[in-house]
Design a protein around this motif. Sequence first.
Motif, short mmCIF file in Angstrom:
data_model
loop_
_atom_site.label_atom_id
_atom_site.label_comp_id
_atom_site.label_asym_id
_atom_site.label_seq_id
_atom_site.Cartn_x
_atom_site.Cartn_y
_atom_site.Cartn_z
N PHE A 59 0.81 -1.22 0.00
CA PHE A 59 0.00 0.00 0.00
C PHE A 59 0.84 1.27 0.00
CE2 PHE A 59 -1.59 -3.40 2.76
CZ PHE A 59 -2.65 -3.84 1.98
N GLY A 60 2.16 1.13 0.13
CA GLY A 60 3.06 2.26 0.23
C GLY A 60 3.92 2.14 1.48
N ASP A 61 4.64 3.18 1.82
CA ASP A 61 5.46 3.19 3.03
C ASP A 61 4.59 3.58 4.22
OD1 ASP A 61 7.59 2.54 1.46
OD2 ASP A 61 8.44 4.55 1.40
N VAL A 62 4.69 2.79 5.30
CA VAL A 62 3.79 2.95 6.44
C VAL A 62 4.59 3.04 7.73
CG1 VAL A 62 1.84 1.96 7.69
CG2 VAL A 62 2.03 1.61 5.22
N GLU A 63 4.21 3.99 8.59
CA GLU A 63 4.81 4.08 9.93
C GLU A 63 4.28 2.94 10.79
OE1 GLU A 63 5.91 8.47 11.28
OE2 GLU A 63 3.76 8.26 10.87
N THR A 64 5.17 2.26 11.49
CA THR A 64 4.77 1.10 12.27
C THR A 64 5.43 1.11 13.65
OG1 THR A 64 6.59 -0.29 11.45
CG2 THR A 64 4.53 -0.30 10.19
N LEU A 65 4.87 0.28 14.53
CA LEU A 65 5.45 -0.04 15.82
C LEU A 65 5.93 -1.48 15.77
CD1 LEU A 65 2.59 1.41 18.06
CD2 LEU A 65 4.66 2.60 17.29
N MET A 66 7.11 -1.74 16.32
CA MET A 66 7.70 -3.08 16.27
C MET A 66 7.62 -3.75 17.64
SD MET A 66 11.20 -2.24 14.17
CE MET A 66 11.81 -3.92 14.42
N PHE A 67 7.31 -5.05 17.62
CA PHE A 67 7.22 -5.83 18.85
C PHE A 67 7.92 -7.17 18.69
CE2 PHE A 67 3.61 -2.99 18.74
CZ PHE A 67 3.58 -2.46 20.02
N ARG A 68 8.37 -7.69 19.83
CA ARG A 68 8.97 -9.03 19.84
C ARG A 68 8.22 -9.91 20.83
NH1 ARG A 68 14.64 -8.49 20.97
NH2 ARG A 68 14.96 -8.55 18.71
N PRO A 69 7.43 -10.84 20.36
CA PRO A 69 6.81 -11.83 21.26
C PRO A 69 7.81 -12.95 21.54
CG PRO A 69 5.55 -11.49 19.22
CD PRO A 69 6.92 -10.96 19.01
N GLN A 109 -3.11 5.15 7.38
CA GLN A 109 -2.16 6.22 7.10
C GLN A 109 -0.96 5.71 6.30
OE1 GLN A 109 -1.21 8.11 10.82
NE2 GLN A 109 -3.33 8.71 11.22
N ILE A 110 -0.72 6.35 5.15
CA ILE A 110 0.39 6.00 4.28
C ILE A 110 1.36 7.17 4.22
CG2 ILE A 110 1.08 5.35 1.94
CD1 ILE A 110 -1.70 4.13 1.60
N VAL A 111 2.66 6.89 4.36
CA VAL A 111 3.66 7.94 4.32
C VAL A 111 3.90 8.39 2.88
CG1 VAL A 111 6.05 8.55 4.82
CG2 VAL A 111 4.77 7.08 6.40
N VAL A 112 4.13 7.42 1.99
CA VAL A 112 4.39 7.70 0.57
C VAL A 112 3.60 6.73 -0.26
CG1 VAL A 112 6.11 7.88 -1.25
CG2 VAL A 112 6.72 8.50 1.09
N LYS A 113 2.71 7.23 -1.12
CA LYS A 113 1.96 6.37 -2.01
C LYS A 113 2.85 5.94 -3.18
CE LYS A 113 -2.72 8.03 -1.14
NZ LYS A 113 -3.95 8.57 -1.75
N ARG A 114 2.59 4.70 -3.64
CA ARG A 114 3.34 4.20 -4.78
C ARG A 114 2.56 4.39 -6.08
NH1 ARG A 114 6.19 -1.46 -2.81
NH2 ARG A 114 7.65 -0.52 -1.38
#
Length: 261
Positions: free
Chosen positions: A193-203, A256-261
């Motif tokens: 979908f493009g570049d997306v801001e995310t939160l990272m987790f480690r289970p 929310q998309i940072v940069v659309k492709r």
Amino acid sequence: MHKILLILLLTTSFIQVSYSQDEKAFEDGEWFKFKMSYSGFLKAGNATLTVKNATLNNKEVYHVKGKGWTTGMIKWFFKVEDRYESYFDKQTNIPYKFIRDIDEGGYTKDLEIDFDHINKKAHINDKKNKTKTVVNIKPNIHDMVSTFYYLRNNIKIDTLKVGDEVLVDMYYDKESYRFKLEYLGEDIISSDFGDVETLMFRPYVLAGRVFKEEESLTVWVTKDKNKVPLRIKADLAVGSLRADLEAFKGLKHPFQIVVKR
């Protein structure tokens, strides 16, 4: 690869729970589809998650159904058809019924679990083996599906700090399961979908037959009000498995998309 849906659900739980009913993360009609790949190139299968309004024992509930299945070449030598369902309270997300019906290369289970939170009991109907049992449960325990949706509703993004972790109690199959989840920080990833801001987790998981080590899993969720699971990577005992969000609909909030492709 026979853990397609299990990995998806167990690794898309979040951290830093703070109960609030002001901002729901999902609603009736939400639907996700994920594409699975093995060792970075071989398509392994698909998984879906669907949220619907329902009524169970005169209670208004959400009914979530998760499905996972193998595709392509993988299907010919290891066929998987998994179905997980949860009926949980619309306000508290506490589960009333959990269903696990799986066929993983001939390994099958067909369980229905009814939760009695007042008396702290779980009534387990093992349809495959035609047995019924009753076991004690912890107060307000969740199943693996309801946990995901409960924590999506209650995560507080603004208070997250790298290294924050939480222990989550769940009832899975015929026993309680506890896993630790650690917040790793923010990331921007490329998606369909493009570049997306995310939160990272480690289970943290049990190393051994399936996972290479305790720190084998990483999950990325969107840094917005939806908390959409966007990507999951798992280092397995043999090879690796990756799940990517392929399609969605019915989101409660804007994606929310940072940069659309």
